[in-house]
Design a protein around this motif. Structure first.
Motif, PDB file in Angstrom:
ATOM      1  N   LYS A  26       0.835  -1.201   0.000  1.00  0.00           N
ATOM      2  CA  LYS A  26       0.000   0.000   0.000  1.00  0.00           C
ATOM      3  C   LYS A  26       0.872   1.255   0.000  1.00  0.00           C
ATOM      4  N   GLU A  27       1.884   1.285   0.848  1.00  0.00           N
ATOM      5  CA  GLU A  27       2.714   2.474   1.025  1.00  0.00           C
ATOM      6  C   GLU A  27       3.683   2.697  -0.131  1.00  0.00           C
ATOM      7  N   GLU A  28       4.211   1.608  -0.687  1.00  0.00           N
ATOM      8  CA  GLU A  28       5.247   1.737  -1.704  1.00  0.00           C
ATOM      9  C   GLU A  28       4.703   1.712  -3.129  1.00  0.00           C
ATOM     10  N   LEU A  29       3.503   1.161  -3.335  1.00  0.00           N
ATOM     11  CA  LEU A  29       2.947   1.067  -4.680  1.00  0.00           C
ATOM     12  C   LEU A  29       1.721   1.947  -4.891  1.00  0.00           C
ATOM     13  N   PHE A  30       0.783   1.937  -3.940  1.00  0.00           N
ATOM     14  CA  PHE A  30      -0.415   2.764  -4.092  1.00  0.00           C
ATOM     15  C   PHE A  30      -0.108   4.246  -3.873  1.00  0.00           C
ATOM     16  N   PHE A  31       0.594   4.536  -2.779  1.00  0.00           N
ATOM     17  CA  PHE A  31       0.782   5.930  -2.375  1.00  0.00           C
ATOM     18  C   PHE A  31       1.542   6.772  -3.416  1.00  0.00           C
ATOM     19  N   PRO A  32       2.637   6.259  -4.046  1.00  0.00           N
ATOM     20  CA  PRO A  32       3.331   7.105  -5.027  1.00  0.00           C
ATOM     21  C   PRO A  32       2.428   7.547  -6.178  1.00  0.00           C
ATOM     22  N   ILE A  33       1.529   6.644  -6.621  1.00  0.00           N
ATOM     23  CA  ILE A  33       0.657   6.999  -7.740  1.00  0.00           C
ATOM     24  C   ILE A  33      -0.391   8.006  -7.285  1.00  0.00           C
ATOM     25  N   MET A  34      -0.916   7.833  -6.061  1.00  0.00           N
ATOM     26  CA  MET A  34      -1.846   8.826  -5.523  1.00  0.00           C
ATOM     27  C   MET A  34      -1.204  10.211  -5.512  1.00  0.00           C
ATOM     28  N   GLU A  35       0.050  10.259  -5.071  1.00  0.00           N
ATOM     29  CA  GLU A  35       0.751  11.542  -4.979  1.00  0.00           C
ATOM     30  C   GLU A  35       0.981  12.146  -6.356  1.00  0.00           C
ATOM     31  N   SER A  36       1.203  11.287  -7.380  1.00  0.00           N
ATOM     32  CA  SER A  36       1.428  11.810  -8.723  1.00  0.00           C
ATOM     33  C   SER A  36       0.185  12.487  -9.272  1.00  0.00           C
ATOM     34  N   TYR A  37      -0.984  12.164  -8.724  1.00  0.00           N
ATOM     35  CA  TYR A  37      -2.229  12.816  -9.122  1.00  0.00           C
ATOM     36  C   TYR A  37      -2.570  14.000  -8.208  1.00  0.00           C
ATOM     37  N   GLY A  38      -1.660  14.361  -7.320  1.00  0.00           N
ATOM     38  CA  GLY A  38      -1.885  15.515  -6.467  1.00  0.00           C
ATOM     39  C   GLY A  38      -2.566  15.211  -5.148  1.00  0.00           C
ATOM     40  N   HIS A  39      -2.760  13.928  -4.808  1.00  0.00           N
ATOM     41  CA  HIS A  39      -3.436  13.554  -3.560  1.00  0.00           C
ATOM     42  C   HIS A  39      -2.384  13.053  -2.565  1.00  0.00           C
ATOM     43  N   ASP A  40      -1.692  14.009  -1.935  1.00  0.00           N
ATOM     44  CA  ASP A  40      -0.615  13.626  -1.026  1.00  0.00           C
ATOM     45  C   ASP A  40      -1.051  13.588   0.432  1.00  0.00           C
ATOM     46  N   ALA A  41      -2.224  14.115   0.758  1.00  0.00           N
ATOM     47  CA  ALA A  41      -2.660  14.110   2.162  1.00  0.00           C
ATOM     48  C   ALA A  41      -3.061  12.723   2.660  1.00  0.00           C
ATOM     49  N   PRO A  42      -3.920  11.983   1.939  1.00  0.00           N
ATOM     50  CA  PRO A  42      -4.309  10.654   2.449  1.00  0.00           C
ATOM     51  C   PRO A  42      -3.130   9.718   2.698  1.00  0.00           C
ATOM     52  N   PRO A  43      -2.123   9.652   1.795  1.00  0.00           N
ATOM     53  CA  PRO A  43      -0.987   8.781   2.099  1.00  0.00           C
ATOM     54  C   PRO A  43      -0.271   9.144   3.390  1.00  0.00           C
ATOM     55  N   LYS A  44      -0.043  10.453   3.621  1.00  0.00           N
ATOM     56  CA  LYS A  44       0.651  10.854   4.844  1.00  0.00           C
ATOM     57  C   LYS A  44      -0.142  10.435   6.083  1.00  0.00           C
ATOM     58  N   VAL A  45      -1.444  10.664   6.039  1.00  0.00           N
ATOM     59  CA  VAL A  45      -2.286  10.332   7.180  1.00  0.00           C
ATOM     60  C   VAL A  45      -2.280   8.828   7.430  1.00  0.00           C
ATOM     61  N   MET A  46      -2.523   8.056   6.358  1.00  0.00           N
ATOM     62  CA  MET A  46      -2.652   6.612   6.525  1.00  0.00           C
ATOM     63  C   MET A  46      -1.329   5.965   6.899  1.00  0.00           C
ATOM     64  N   TRP A  47      -0.224   6.457   6.353  1.00  0.00           N
ATOM     65  CA  TRP A  47       1.094   5.892   6.700  1.00  0.00           C
ATOM     66  C   TRP A  47       1.380   6.126   8.182  1.00  0.00           C
ATOM     67  N   GLY A  48       1.000   7.300   8.696  1.00  0.00           N
ATOM     68  CA  GLY A  48       1.191   7.556  10.120  1.00  0.00           C
ATOM     69  C   GLY A  48       0.414   6.589  10.985  1.00  0.00           C
ATOM     70  N   VAL A  49      -0.841   6.292  10.587  1.00  0.00           N
ATOM     71  CA  VAL A  49      -1.646   5.335  11.346  1.00  0.00           C
ATOM     72  C   VAL A  49      -1.070   3.927  11.215  1.00  0.00           C
ATOM     73  N   ASP A  50      -0.598   3.574  10.016  1.00  0.00           N
ATOM     74  CA  ASP A  50       0.046   2.268   9.821  1.00  0.00           C
ATOM     75  C   ASP A  50       1.184   2.066  10.813  1.00  0.00           C
ATOM     76  N   ASP A  51       2.005   3.095  10.999  1.00  0.00           N
ATOM     77  CA  ASP A  51       3.136   2.980  11.919  1.00  0.00           C
ATOM     78  C   ASP A  51       2.667   2.785  13.360  1.00  0.00           C
ATOM     79  N   GLN A  52       1.586   3.456  13.725  1.00  0.00           N
ATOM     80  CA  GLN A  52       1.037   3.255  15.068  1.00  0.00           C
ATOM     81  C   GLN A  52       0.576   1.817  15.255  1.00  0.00           C
ATOM     82  N   ILE A  53      -0.057   1.251  14.225  1.00  0.00           N
ATOM     83  CA  ILE A  53      -0.535  -0.133  14.298  1.00  0.00           C
ATOM     84  C   ILE A  53       0.646  -1.089  14.394  1.00  0.00           C
ATOM     85  N   ARG A  54       1.703  -0.824  13.648  1.00  0.00           N
ATOM     86  CA  ARG A  54       2.906  -1.657  13.745  1.00  0.00           C
ATOM     87  C   ARG A  54       3.449  -1.643  15.175  1.00  0.00           C
TER      88      ARG A  54
END
Length: 497
Positions: A153-181
């Motif tokens: 999700k972080e290495e494949l989905f997020f870069p493409i989301m960011e290329s379309y200008g949607h950089d907020a959801p990846p930052k938010v979700m990656w932060g929550v992912d780290d908390q879950i880890r």
């Protein structure tokens, strides 16, 4: 819907979350939400989060992360059920993603049953069954594969989301992912203490740490299914999904192992339709209904080249003219259509000056791909530009994938390490440091040694950062001296002490 109306809806959504941020209860905003929205577009939600994080509202990604659970619950009725038929085909990245979530939830149920049995035994004063403890340890190991799910999700989905200008959801979700880890790490430590009979370890402690993890883990599954996937299906082109499918095996899968390749139906360039018309002429099939066949010189070549010869790319020309907020960001000029049509391809066999001698491009590429290091280069604009392929995929310490090329380095790291990374790059760029190294032991027995070096040209102009990574564990136990080999230049002189 006109853009002005869309902007109004985004503003209403933003105001609702800001009210929550300032202490309003979820119940107090839910009625307003229902009054204004019968069907919420994930695109609008993503744009709203982007504005919140990048505006002057005093709200950062940490704040949005706190609101994410409330946001997901409020949105639930509006986003469920939105599917693209292609994504339901076996082997499609979305199909795999959902199957993993089902398998992971089944794993949660198995663990809960084992914990319930152990809790009953402990409450009755019975000795804990070693078989149950072994089974629980095995189930924890299986559940730990959620890390692969998150990495893809972080290495494949997020870069493409960011290329379309949607950089907020990846930052938010990656932060929550780290908390879950982190929560799962605590749960594993508690279980290990129980198995090893260490100190005051108890089933109650294992249960408490596990349930804290499960609550956040299930919330993330909901956010993936109800928010993330609909957003991706709204944004990504077929070529985006093909690029993800191609790179996914490098990161592995969680519990399930897909055994069928997703092969989409593609319109071939120049193929005749039923009525004799040419299909897909001039553009890929996806873009035929997007208006005129012009494309900016900034667009990636493969985004405007026809049908079967186009390589999968993390971008699309769809909607780029009418909706700048959802269009891909420009790639480096070296990938532009203008460059590809005006610059002849260099002769790969021609000798060019390199270092103290001469190499052809073919030889230079082969040498880079025979070095026993993982090499990455970030250019002077902080864009991820190159990685070598000398290390087999299964042996890489840090997997790299082609879809990340052209991505800004700040988008390649989780939020918790971003400040440290950008500080290092700035120090290397301004020569406050010439290099930096770090090293750490891995659980698989390897010892990673990582070095970062600032790269400057002959005029002392900054060109970028070189990173190289290697496993130094074999070097720590080389044994007695090994001598007797002559140097390649052939002077015959033995190495001196």
């Amino acid at each position: 819907m006109p853009n002005s109306s869309r902007d109004q809806r985004i503003q209403v959504l933003k105001d609702i979350l800001l009210r929550l941020h300032h202490g309003a209860s979820p119940d107090s905003v839910e009625a307003d939400f229902q009054a204004h929205f019968s069907d919420v577009s994930p695109i609008e939600v993503s744009l709203m989060e982007h504005e919140l994080m990048n505006g002057d509202h005093g709200v950062g990604f940490e704040d949005v992360m706190k609101l994410c659970t409330v946001h997901a619950k409020v949105m639930a009725a509006g986003v469920q059920g939105k599917e693209v038929p292609d994504s339901q085909q076996e082997g499609h990245p979305v199909w795999i993603f959902k199957q993993e979530n089902l398998a992971l939830q089944a794993g949660l149920h198995r663990i809960q049953r084992l914990l319930d049995a152990l809790e009953t035994a402990e409450s009755q004063g019975q000795d804990l069954d070693p078989g149950l403890l072994r089974g629980l340890t095995r189930q924890y190991q299986l559940l730990d594969q959620f890390q692969r799910h998150y990495r893809r999700k972080e290495e494949l989905f997020f870069p493409i989301m960011e290329s379309y200008g949607h950089d907020a959801p990846p930052k938010v979700m990656w932060g929550v992912d780290d908390q879950i880890r982190d929560l799962f790490g605590l749960a594993k430590e508690a279980l290990k203490g129980l198995v090893d009979q260490a100190g005051d370890a108890s089933v109650a402690q294992v249960l408490a740490t596990y349930q804290a993890f499960v609550q956040e883990f299930k919330d993330m599954i909901f956010k993936e299914e109800a928010i993330l996937i609909p957003l991706l299906l709204s944004l990504f082109s077929e070529d985006d999904w093909l690029a993800i499918a191609k790179d996914s095996p490098e990161f592995g899968y969680a519990i399930i192992q897909p055994d069928k390749e997703w092969v989409p139906s593609r319109v071939k360039f120049g193929a005749q339709g039923e009525n004799g018309e040419l299909a897909g002429a001039g553009l890929g099939a996806e873009a035929q209904n997007e208006g005129p066949a012009e494309a900016s010189a900034d667009a990636p070549v493969s985004a405007i080249q026809p049908g079967p010869t186009a390589k999968p790319v993390a971008s699309s020309v769809s909607d780029s003219a009418s909706n700048p907020a959802t269009s891909p960001t420009a790639k480096p000029s070296s990938n532009s259509a203008a460059d590809s049509t005006t610059s002849p391809a260099p002769n790969p066999e021609a000798d060019l000056p390199f270092g103290g001698g001469y190499l052809s491009l073919k030889e230079a590429n082969l040498i880079l791909n025979h070095l026993p290091f993982e090499i990455t280069f970030i250019d002077k604009n902080d864009l991820f530009k190159y990685f070598n392929t000398s290390i087999a995929i299964e042996n890489k310490l840090f997997p790299r994938v082609p879809s990340a090329i052209g991505r800004h380095v700040k988008m390649c790291h989780p939020p918790r390490s971003l400040d440290m990374v950008m500080t290092l790059i700035d120090d290397l760029k301004h020569k406050r440091r010439t290099s930096e190294s770090m090293w750490f032991h891995r659980s698989d027995g390897r010892f990673a040694y990582v070095t970062y070096i600032g790269v400057f040209d002959d005029q002392d102009q900054y060109m970028g950062v070189l990173e190289y990574v290697h496993d130094i564990a074999p070097l720590l136990d080389l044994g007695p001296d090994k001598r007797g080999l002559a140097p390649l230049e052939g002077d015959g002189e033995q190495a001196k002490d």
